[in-house]
Design an enzyme around this catalytic site. Structure first.
Site, PDB file in Angstrom:
ATOM      1  N   PHE A 151      22.837   4.738 -13.101  1.00  0.00           N
ATOM      2  CA  PHE A 151      23.577   4.014 -12.208  1.00  0.00           C
ATOM      3  C   PHE A 151      23.485   4.259 -10.602  1.00  0.00           C
ATOM      4  O   PHE A 151      23.948   3.964  -9.855  1.00  0.00           O
ATOM      5  CB  PHE A 151      24.887   3.930 -12.412  1.00  0.00           C
ATOM      6  N   ARG A 153      22.050   5.009  -6.853  1.00  0.00           N
ATOM      7  CA  ARG A 153      21.430   3.922  -5.760  1.00  0.00           C
ATOM      8  C   ARG A 153      20.584   4.530  -4.876  1.00  0.00           C
ATOM      9  O   ARG A 153      20.933   5.737  -4.411  1.00  0.00           O
ATOM     10  CB  ARG A 153      22.539   3.527  -5.024  1.00  0.00           C
ATOM     11  N   ASN A 210      24.606  -4.818 -13.341  1.00  0.00           N
ATOM     12  CA  ASN A 210      23.893  -5.168 -12.134  1.00  0.00           C
ATOM     13  C   ASN A 210      23.836  -6.787 -12.065  1.00  0.00           C
ATOM     14  O   ASN A 210      23.659  -7.204 -10.831  1.00  0.00           O
ATOM     15  CB  ASN A 210      22.284  -4.873 -12.709  1.00  0.00           C
ATOM     16  N   ALA A 254      27.665 -11.184   3.264  1.00  0.00           N
ATOM     17  CA  ALA A 254      26.865 -12.127   3.160  1.00  0.00           C
ATOM     18  C   ALA A 254      25.732 -11.794   4.057  1.00  0.00           C
ATOM     19  O   ALA A 254      25.899 -11.006   4.826  1.00  0.00           O
ATOM     20  CB  ALA A 254      27.384 -13.422   3.840  1.00  0.00           C
ATOM     21  N   CYS A 262      15.578  -3.266  -8.809  1.00  0.00           N
ATOM     22  CA  CYS A 262      16.757  -3.145  -9.806  1.00  0.00           C
ATOM     23  C   CYS A 262      17.453  -4.680 -10.028  1.00  0.00           C
ATOM     24  O   CYS A 262      17.040  -5.459 -10.894  1.00  0.00           O
ATOM     25  CB  CYS A 262      17.729  -2.265  -9.662  1.00  0.00           C
ATOM     26  N   LYS A 265      15.159  -8.069 -10.916  1.00  0.00           N
ATOM     27  CA  LYS A 265      14.485  -8.047 -12.185  1.00  0.00           C
ATOM     28  C   LYS A 265      15.430  -7.762 -13.320  1.00  0.00           C
ATOM     29  O   LYS A 265      15.294  -8.438 -14.445  1.00  0.00           O
ATOM     30  CB  LYS A 265      13.450  -6.941 -12.438  1.00  0.00           C
TER      31      LYS A 265
HETATM   32  P1  NAD Z   1       9.318   3.997 -10.323  1.00  0.00           P
HETATM   33  O1  NAD Z   1       8.183   3.099 -10.385  1.00  0.00           O
HETATM   34  O2  NAD Z   1       9.987   4.744  -9.176  1.00  0.00           O
HETATM   35  O3  NAD Z   1       9.120   5.325 -11.243  1.00  0.00           O
HETATM   36  C1  NAD Z   1       8.471   5.075 -12.493  1.00  0.00           C
HETATM   37  C2  NAD Z   1       7.594   6.334 -12.620  1.00  0.00           C
HETATM   38  O4  NAD Z   1       6.990   6.082 -14.178  1.00  0.00           O
HETATM   39  C3  NAD Z   1       6.339   6.242 -11.956  1.00  0.00           C
HETATM   40  O5  NAD Z   1       5.987   7.251 -11.185  1.00  0.00           O
HETATM   41  C4  NAD Z   1       5.107   5.878 -12.726  1.00  0.00           C
HETATM   42  O6  NAD Z   1       3.884   6.466 -12.447  1.00  0.00           O
HETATM   43  C5  NAD Z   1       5.494   6.474 -14.069  1.00  0.00           C
HETATM   44  N1  NAD Z   1       4.933   6.204 -15.234  1.00  0.00           N
HETATM   45  C6  NAD Z   1       4.480   4.849 -15.740  1.00  0.00           C
HETATM   46  N2  NAD Z   1       3.856   5.078 -16.785  1.00  0.00           N
HETATM   47  C7  NAD Z   1       4.194   6.482 -17.355  1.00  0.00           C
HETATM   48  C8  NAD Z   1       3.673   6.942 -18.737  1.00  0.00           C
HETATM   49  N3  NAD Z   1       3.346   6.196 -19.673  1.00  0.00           N
HETATM   50  N4  NAD Z   1       4.018   8.261 -18.672  1.00  0.00           N
HETATM   51  C9  NAD Z   1       4.782   8.960 -17.622  1.00  0.00           C
HETATM   52  N5  NAD Z   1       4.776   8.439 -16.460  1.00  0.00           N
HETATM   53  C10 NAD Z   1       4.855   7.219 -16.143  1.00  0.00           C
HETATM   54  O7  NAD Z   1      10.480   3.483 -11.111  1.00  0.00           O
HETATM   55  P2  NAD Z   1      12.128   3.759 -10.840  1.00  0.00           P
HETATM   56  O8  NAD Z   1      12.701   3.242  -9.530  1.00  0.00           O
HETATM   57  O9  NAD Z   1      12.304   5.128 -10.891  1.00  0.00           O
HETATM   58  O10 NAD Z   1      12.636   3.012 -12.232  1.00  0.00           O
HETATM   59  C11 NAD Z   1      12.624   3.557 -13.497  1.00  0.00           C
HETATM   60  C12 NAD Z   1      13.567   2.932 -14.374  1.00  0.00           C
HETATM   61  O11 NAD Z   1      15.101   2.840 -14.066  1.00  0.00           O
HETATM   62  C13 NAD Z   1      13.622   1.002 -14.401  1.00  0.00           C
HETATM   63  O12 NAD Z   1      13.862   0.857 -15.724  1.00  0.00           O
HETATM   64  C14 NAD Z   1      14.680   0.596 -13.436  1.00  0.00           C
HETATM   65  O13 NAD Z   1      15.032  -0.289 -13.557  1.00  0.00           O
HETATM   66  C15 NAD Z   1      15.853   2.047 -13.537  1.00  0.00           C
HETATM   67  N6  NAD Z   1      16.503   2.181 -12.441  1.00  0.00           N
HETATM   68  C16 NAD Z   1      15.867   2.334 -11.156  1.00  0.00           C
HETATM   69  C17 NAD Z   1      16.911   2.592 -10.177  1.00  0.00           C
HETATM   70  C18 NAD Z   1      16.548   2.567  -8.863  1.00  0.00           C
HETATM   71  O14 NAD Z   1      17.266   2.506  -7.906  1.00  0.00           O
HETATM   72  N7  NAD Z   1      15.254   2.771  -8.495  1.00  0.00           N
HETATM   73  C19 NAD Z   1      18.127   2.724 -10.585  1.00  0.00           C
HETATM   74  C20 NAD Z   1      18.791   2.832 -11.730  1.00  0.00           C
HETATM   75  C21 NAD Z   1      17.913   2.679 -12.967  1.00  0.00           C
END
Ligand code: NAD
Length: 438
Positions: A151, A153, A210, A254, A262, A265
């Site tokens: 969760f 941010r 979300n 607003a 996040c 999608k």
């Molecule tokens: P991101 O794109 O910053 O990071 C994903 C990472 O995974 C990248 O570095 C990529 O190179 C790596 N990757 C891809 N394939 C791989 C593999 N096979 N083996 C190892 N590494 C691999 O994404 P993120 O923002 O960290 O989000 C990750 C997940 O967390 C998503 O599902 C997102 O919805 C969720 N999430 C994101 C946030 C946010 O604020 N960014 C908050 C909560 C949840």
């Protein structure tokens, strides 16, 4: 405990660093070799306040390392976190190819009995798919599955991860719950609330949260449109609403709408999931539609002032999807800049951190070195992302830079009277413009 983390993006890196801070021995792997090299040099590949310091501390303490190959991280790990991306397919469905890839790596390299934790945001039912991969690829082993949605941010990721509002753990096996209680023991001792559920409930809770946050923002933006039509003030309306503890003030601003990696999608994936399950949830499509409309509404406000956008120069202040990050993924500010370019405007952007990422997304936009350079001979200035430093703009200097004194506050963040007092037409969202004082 020995912990493996797959994916070192915004979530994976913060997870790795904060688990090392809790005293665990953490190995993190990423398919992106450049990212791993950057991390090994002690640098963070993106802007997140407080992260470089904590990274340095944990690497120096010998609790955290980065690897290019899963074979260097997964064998011997008691707990393995999946933190890879879950982007949208063109129809909005969550694309789980990378999650599947991570599951295949775990089946190949992890020890029998390793607890596998999904932190990526996934549709309810994904753990069953991962389980099927394990049963197919490694029928002789048993990997207890846990859903532990994230969760945090961006911009406040470190404090969110160290002091979360709650920890959510979904498991269907005592080994999973036990491992997570041991892993998070320092936080639990500090009094952080632990919510334990089944796996599908945990997975669903993330999409439900979300989508509800997105709904609040779209509700405020729909109100803004009505306020503009009736001559009311949307900030006053949402202040009244937000002071009712049953509603609460958060996420009722607003403006240009939500963006980032996040909410857009996740709203789409949740809608697709509901449809696939046989309970269509059209409210979610409406949330997304109102969000898209928020950018169009600001373009219209701008057009009302500038008249002919084609050939006009517009300064866009703030390009990241929200303040305190350099992340421009699905940034509403870039959606606005892109629309203005389509309409023939010349767009000059400025962002305290995200200029280079924005330029890579939108090469036709010139990136200025500061807000005054961006405003140079502009026909209008739009504040698109509400970085705190914009509230301290030298308005007289800005007024001297522009060709025409129009200030569109697409985040309702400025002191409108001060902007109008400096000689601008001040155009907020969901309330009446203020004209410059004579
Ligand atoms: P991101 O794109 O910053 O990071 C994903 C990472 O995974 C990248 O570095 C990529 O190179 C790596 N990757 C891809 N394939 C791989 C593999 N096979 N083996 C190892 N590494 C691999 O994404 P993120 O923002 O960290 O989000 C990750 C997940 O967390 C998503 O599902 C997102 O919805 C969720 N999430 C994101 C946030 C946010 O604020 N960014 C908050 C909560 C949840």
């Amino acid at each position: 405990m020995r912990v493996g983390v797959i994916g070192t993006g915004h979530v994976g890196l913060v997870t790795a660093v904060t688990l090392a801070d809790a005293g665990h021995d953490v190995g993190a792997v990423d398919v992106d070799p450049e990212k791993i090299e950057t991390l090994r040099r002690g640098e963070v590949p993106f802007y997140e306040p407080g992260l470089p310091e904590l990274l340095d501390e944990q690497v120096s303490a010998g609790r955290l390392s980065f690897e290019r190959e899963p074979a260097a991280v997964l064998p011997g790990a008691e707990v393995v976190f999946i933190c890879v991306g879950t982007p949208s397919n063109p129809d909005g469905e969550a694309n789980l190819a990378v999650v599947e890839h991570a599951a295949a790596d775990i089946a190949r390299y992890a020890d029998d009995g390793a607890v596998v934790v999904g932190k990526s945001t996934v549709p309810a039912g994904t753990a069953d798919r991962i389980r099927a991969t394990f049963e197919h690829d490694r029928p002789d082993a048993a990997f207890p599955l846990v859903s532990n949605p994230e969760f945090l941010r961006e911009g406040t990721a470190i404090s969110d991860a160290l002091e979360p509002d709650r920890l959510l753990v979904g498991a269907d096996d005592a080994r999973g719950f036990d491992a997570m209680r041991r892993l998070y023991a320092p936080m639990l001792e500090r009094g952080v609330r632990l919510i334990e559920t089944d796996v599908a409930t945990a997975e669903l809770s993330k999409h439900a949260s979300n989508a509800f946050l997105a709904l609040k923002i779209s509700y405020a933006n729909a109100l803004a449109r009505i306020c503009e039509l009736v001559g009311a003030d949307v900030d006053a309306v949402t202040d009244v609403m937000g002071s009712d503890p049953r509603i609460g003030p958060a996420f009722l601003g607003a403006g240009l709408g939500y963006g980032g990696y996040c909410l857009p999608k996740d709203v789409a994936a949740f809608e697709r999931l509901a449809e696939r399950l046989g309970y269509p949830f059209p409210m979610l499509a409406e949330v997304a539609r109102i969000n898209d409309e928020a950018v169009r509404a600001v373009v219209e406000r701008l057009r009302d002032e500038v008249r002919e956008l084609s050939g006009s120069r517009v300064a866009v202040l703030g390009l990241s999807f929200k303040p305190e990050t350099d992340d421009v993924r699905l940034s509403p500010a870039l959606a606005l800049a892109s629309r203005l370019l389509e309409l023939g405007a010349e767009v000059v952007g400025f962002d305290p951190r995200a200029g280079a990422n924005a330029k890579a997304e939108l090469p036709q936009m010139r990136i200025a070195s500061d807000p005054y350079d961006a405003a140079d001979r502009a026909n209008a200035v739009v504040l698109a992302t509400d970085w705190a430093e914009f509230r301290d703009l030298d308005l007289a200097r800005l007024r001297n830079a522009v060709a025409a004194p129009v200030f569109v506050d697409a985040r309702n963040t400025m002191d409108g009277r001060a902007v109008a007092g400096a000689g601008f037409a001040y155009v907020p969202v969901g309330k009446q413009p203020l004209r410059p004082e004579a």
